[in-house]
Design an enzyme around this catalytic site. Structure first.
Site, short mmCIF file in Angstrom:
data_model
loop_
_atom_site.label_atom_id
_atom_site.label_comp_id
_atom_site.label_asym_id
_atom_site.label_seq_id
_atom_site.Cartn_x
_atom_site.Cartn_y
_atom_site.Cartn_z
N HIS A 69 0.82 -1.20 0.00
CA HIS A 69 0.00 0.00 0.00
C HIS A 69 0.86 1.26 0.00
O HIS A 69 0.56 2.25 -0.67
CB HIS A 69 -0.92 -0.04 1.23
CG HIS A 69 -1.67 1.23 1.48
ND1 HIS A 69 -1.26 2.15 2.42
CD2 HIS A 69 -2.79 1.74 0.92
CE1 HIS A 69 -2.11 3.16 2.43
NE2 HIS A 69 -3.04 2.94 1.53
N GLU A 72 2.12 1.87 -3.41
CA GLU A 72 1.02 2.41 -4.24
C GLU A 72 0.99 3.94 -4.10
O GLU A 72 0.93 4.67 -5.08
CB GLU A 72 -0.30 1.79 -3.81
CG GLU A 72 -1.54 2.37 -4.46
CD GLU A 72 -2.63 2.71 -3.45
OE1 GLU A 72 -2.96 3.91 -3.30
OE2 GLU A 72 -3.15 1.78 -2.78
N HIS A 73 1.04 4.43 -2.85
CA HIS A 73 1.06 5.89 -2.64
C HIS A 73 2.26 6.52 -3.35
O HIS A 73 2.14 7.57 -3.98
CB HIS A 73 1.18 6.19 -1.14
CG HIS A 73 -0.14 6.31 -0.45
ND1 HIS A 73 -0.53 7.45 0.20
CD2 HIS A 73 -1.15 5.43 -0.30
CE1 HIS A 73 -1.72 7.27 0.74
NE2 HIS A 73 -2.13 6.05 0.46
N GLU A 144 -4.21 8.02 7.45
CA GLU A 144 -5.12 7.06 6.84
C GLU A 144 -5.35 5.90 7.81
O GLU A 144 -6.48 5.44 8.02
CB GLU A 144 -4.52 6.56 5.51
CG GLU A 144 -5.49 5.74 4.68
CD GLU A 144 -4.90 5.31 3.34
OE1 GLU A 144 -3.74 5.67 3.03
OE2 GLU A 144 -5.60 4.58 2.60
#
Lengths: 424, 437
Positions: A69, A72-73, A144
């Site tokens: 993840h 991905e950012h 997040e």
């Protein structure tokens, strides 16, 4: 240009399939009359892929939770600016997601498809990581993670996975924890990138009112990276037993929330996976769907409300069925449901209900073709699992009640776990 | 590449006794649907009752007194969907009902689904389960309990909760402060009898809009319309408009504590712009530049530059002329975040807007206007909103309006945007949620 064209009469759609020389698979679905075009570029790499052999070496490493993840950012950041801005300047709306098993980059637009598509294909092939931009992202992802800590529905779900899995990384938070992401470095991110972002491990899907040659020739022009070979990843052997039967947490909610689930210990892939998933969905719908006696009994008794949901979540690497929602008395509700599931495992479902529910699912399958985003998402997901979304129609034809009852016996004899969120 | 996509339009089929029937023209979808909306003024003593109506009606009708039988029938009709709900647009409450099914050509034997499905919809509308001049008691009691649970459960989603609380404080004394599902106290005043009366009022007197879309033949549509208008109608209620002008004399500051990990900061603004005025178009562009998308000032400055948040955005409430800015942050960063947010609002006022920012926003709006036409639900929502506010723009002409917005228009709008309320959902000192098994 050499590509396959297949018209599927039942859904009235055409699928075009192209294999790029690098090993990258490319799919295109034409949606005449639609303004919106969606393109996805995904890799078969998600939060559960945390033990693997680094490409080009014999090193097997275990990476910090949340790194897929995190990557991905970071891919949005490029040497000459942030990709989000570049897409926006062209009127497109870009995004990405990381699931247990996939990382997918995508955009949707109505105009300038070609420019946007070129950008998507380009930036996913070209990570630009610095120690500084990796550090900066920790603040954003940290928030997040904090947001999810307060999300009761998210918590009740992951607490259930924690109960279901003893060792399997499906129990890990997709974004990791503040602590785990603090260990992420530029070097580790590059190791992950070089291992999993390789053409034969990736798929491109485009859906919209476009022409196949146009789409595929852009791929030809833009795909520069060479395949780095087969991905070697490893999952721990998951025992059949539950990790724990019950887990409870307190959060600021108005009434208790529960989620209950059963692990499916059989691993299948391809068309068999889809068939099994549909069979389990039909079984759940028959037992606890809105048309079921159980649902209406629990509803009348005030034990569940409109928030009640169920799912059959099956992947090549793991699988489970789960259900839940708000309830004033999760334990009592769980007990009643367990009783009915025991009966289901013994008796199976009857032909009449099976036929009726199957018809309803066939209708939902047709409906899914209304949305370019849903089509793109499903085409990618099914391909990563070794099958095709367009074969679902055929699977419905083949699927019968005896197959369904076999699957029911295999799954619903297993023990269920219960996760509860109580008000503070 | 690609063919020019067809124009999406709406045709008025009939208007009788305050019910307007429209046919949406777009032939690319695989589903056929009816969307209908009964409209009422958003008022304290009516909101809960109105919200309860669709929940009760969905629980059965004369031909299908058992929900199980009703749901099984829907499954047999290829998973047809019948649903209802309550929403608000400005100070109008909308009680909505919806029916959809797959188009006949996708059924196994070219079955005709519309007539049967629309009859089911009519059944729940027209023939609810009644006893002793009230709704069936058991159904009423269950659904009222559920409504109250639902009202209480708004605390569960902290982002939405903080936004709702901000609006409630901001619009105290105005109808807009009332929730689209009313309040617990008002729900407790409902009885099977007074709710049935309200139902009759809805059927007989609320202005209504009906939208039919997807593949269906004209005779079936006409039959449905005839059936619908055969339900008795009386004097049609007139709807008030939602006033948007309000001068803020003093900014309200509200802090509330809760056991949460992340703080939620919400800033409510008055834009003074009416939904159908020419200023609406530059307002939408203004909002886009400030906090509408990833290129926006809020996203760039609060998230990308300062790394304070995962999300920082602004949302317009079109019908009430409100703008809400939302962000999720650590409690200790509250001051810093507010300062950065207000700085962006000032930048807008001072006209510190780049050509790229305005262009990117206008392109995003154009994409949005075109993409909406790829969803049957969005098309219905668009036309219904236009009809509600008496706006005549269609997709194309509205897209043109956005295109022609100038920098001066945006800066002019910025001058009238006033901060009204700052709401902060503050984590309690000892945040819980971890390790307390």
């Amino acid at each position: 240009m050499n590509y396959n064209t297949q018209f599927y009469e039942k859904v009235g759609e055409t699928l075009y399939e192209y294999r790029h020389e690098s090993g990258l698979k490319v799919f295109f679905v034409k949606k005449a009359g639609y303004n919106k075009k969606t393109a996805m570029f995904g890799t078969n790499y998600g939060s559960i892929d945390n033990v693997f052999k680094v490409q080009g070496s014999d090193r097997e490493i275990e990476v910090p939770d949340g790194i897929a993840h995190f990557l991905e950012h970071k891919l949005f950041e490029q040497k000459d600016g942030n990709m989000l801005d570049k897409f926006s300047r062209l009127g497109a709306s870009p995004n990405a997601f990381t699931s247990f098993t996939q990382t997918v980059y995508y955009f949707s637009c109505t105009d300038l498809f070609e420019d946007n598509f070129r950008m998507l294909l380009d930036y996913v092939q070209n990570p630009w990581l610095t120690d500084e931009n990796v550090e900066k992202e920790k603040g954003i992802i940290g928030q997040e993670i904090r947001m999810y800590e307060d999300n009761a529905e998210w918590r009740v779900f992951f607490n259930l996975l924690e109960c279901l899995y003893v060792k399997h990384p499906a129990k890990l938070e997709i974004a990791g924890s503040i602590e785990s992401i603090s260990k992420i470095t530029k070097e580790l991110l590059y190791d992950c990138y070089h291992t999993f972002y390789t053409p034969s491990n990736m798929i491109v899907v485009v859906v919209g009112d476009l022409e196949p040659e146009g789409v595929f020739s852009i791929v030809d022009d833009m795909i520069k990276f060479k395949d780095r070979g087969k991905v070697e990843k490893r999952y721990p052997d998951e025992p059949e037993e539950l990790n724990s039967e019950y887990r409870e947490q307190k959060l600021s909610v108005s009434m208790p929330l529960f989620y209950m689930g059963i692990k499916d210990n059989k691993r299948v892939s391809g068309a068999e996976l889809l068939k099994r998933r549909i069979a389990l969905s039909i079984a759940l719908n028959d037992t606890m769907g809105r048309s079921s006696t159980l649902y209406n009994r629990l509803y009348e008794e005030g034990l569940i409300n409109d928030s009640f949901r169920f799912e059959a979540s099956l992947d090549q690497a793991f699988g489970f069925v789960a259900w839940g929602g708000q309830s004033v008395d999760p334990k009592k509700t769980a007990e009643i449901i367990s009783g009915v599931l025991k009966e289901l495992a013994e008796k199976g479902i009857d032909e009449k209900s099976f036929t009726r529910i199957k018809k309803s699912y066939q209708g939902m399958y047709i409906r899914s073709f209304n949305s370019v985003d849903t089509i793109a998402r499903e085409v990618m997901d099914t391909c990563f699992n070794g099958t095709s979304y367009f074969d679902v129609g055929k699977i419905y034809e083949e699927l019968d009640v005896s197959y369904t009852n076999n699957v029911i016996r295999e799954v619903f004899n297993n023990k269920a776990a219960l996760s509860v969120i109580n008000p503070l | 590449m690609g063919l020019p996509a067809g124009k999406t339009s709406v045709e008025k089929l009939a208007e009788k006794n305050g019910v307007q029937f429209y046919r949406i023209k777009s032939d690319k979808f695989k589903t056929t649907r009816i969307d209908l909306f009964f409209m009422d003024n958003l008022e304290r003593d009516r909101a809960s009752g109105n919200a309860l109506l669709p929940s009760i009606l969905k629980r059965g009708c004369a031909s299908y007194p058992s929900v199980t039988e009703f749901e099984r029938k829907l499954e047999e009709l290829y998973g047809a969907d019948i649903d209802g709900g309550s929403l608000k647009k400005g100070e109008t409450q909308l009680i909505s009902f919806h029916m959809s099914h797959i188009s006949d050509r996708y059924t196994l034997g070219n079955e005709k689904l519309f007539d049967e499905c629309s009859q089911l919809l009519m059944c729940i509308l027209e023939k609810p389960l009644i006893e002793e001049n009230g709704f069936k008691k058991s159904v009423f009691a269950k659904e009222r309990d559920n409504l109250i649970d639902y009202i209480r459960s708004r605390v569960n989603n902290k982002m939405r909760f903080s936004m709702t609380r901000c609006i409630e404080e901001m619009c105290k004394g105005e109808p807009y402060a009332i929730s689209e599902v009313g309040s617990e106290a008002d729900a407790l005043l409902l009885t099977p009898q007074n709710t049935l009366e309200l139902y009759r009022e809805m059927i007989q007197t609320y202005p209504a809009y009906v939208y039919i879309s997807g593949e269906v033949d004209d005779i079936s549509i006409q039959n449905f319309i005839d059936n619908f208008i055969s339900m008795g109608r009386g004097n049609i209620k007139s709807l008030k408009t939602s006033p948007v002008q309000k001068n803020v004399s003093e900014v309200k500051r509200i802090d509330e504590s809760m056991d949460v990990n992340q703080g939620k900061l919400c800033l409510g603004f008055r834009t003074q712009v009416d939904a159908c005025s020419p200023d609406y178009y530059p307002l939408v562009v203004y909002n886009g530049i400030l906090g509408g998308d990833t290129h926006s000032k809020l996203f760039q400055n609060v998230r990308e530059k300062a790394s304070l948040a995962y999300y920082a955005q602004s949302i317009l409430e079109k019908y009430k002329g409100l703008m809400i800015i939302l962000s999720g942050i650590e409690a200790e960063n509250r001051g810093k975040a507010e300062e950065i947010i207000l700085k962006q609002v000032e930048e807008m006022k001072n006209g510190n807007i780049s050509k790229e920012e305005i262009e990117a926003t206008k392109k995003a709006l154009e994409t949005g206007m075109k993409s909406m036409q790829d969803s049957q639900g969005s098309i219905v929502d668009f036309f219904m909103s236009q009809h509600l506010t008496n706006c005549t723009e269609d997709f194309d002409s509205q897209a043109e309006k956005f295109k022609s917005v100038s920098m001066d228009d945006v800066v002019r709008i910025a001058q009238n945007v006033q901060l009204d309320t700052v709401y902060f959902l503050k984590p309690n000192e000892k945040a819980s949620g971890e390790g307390n098994e």
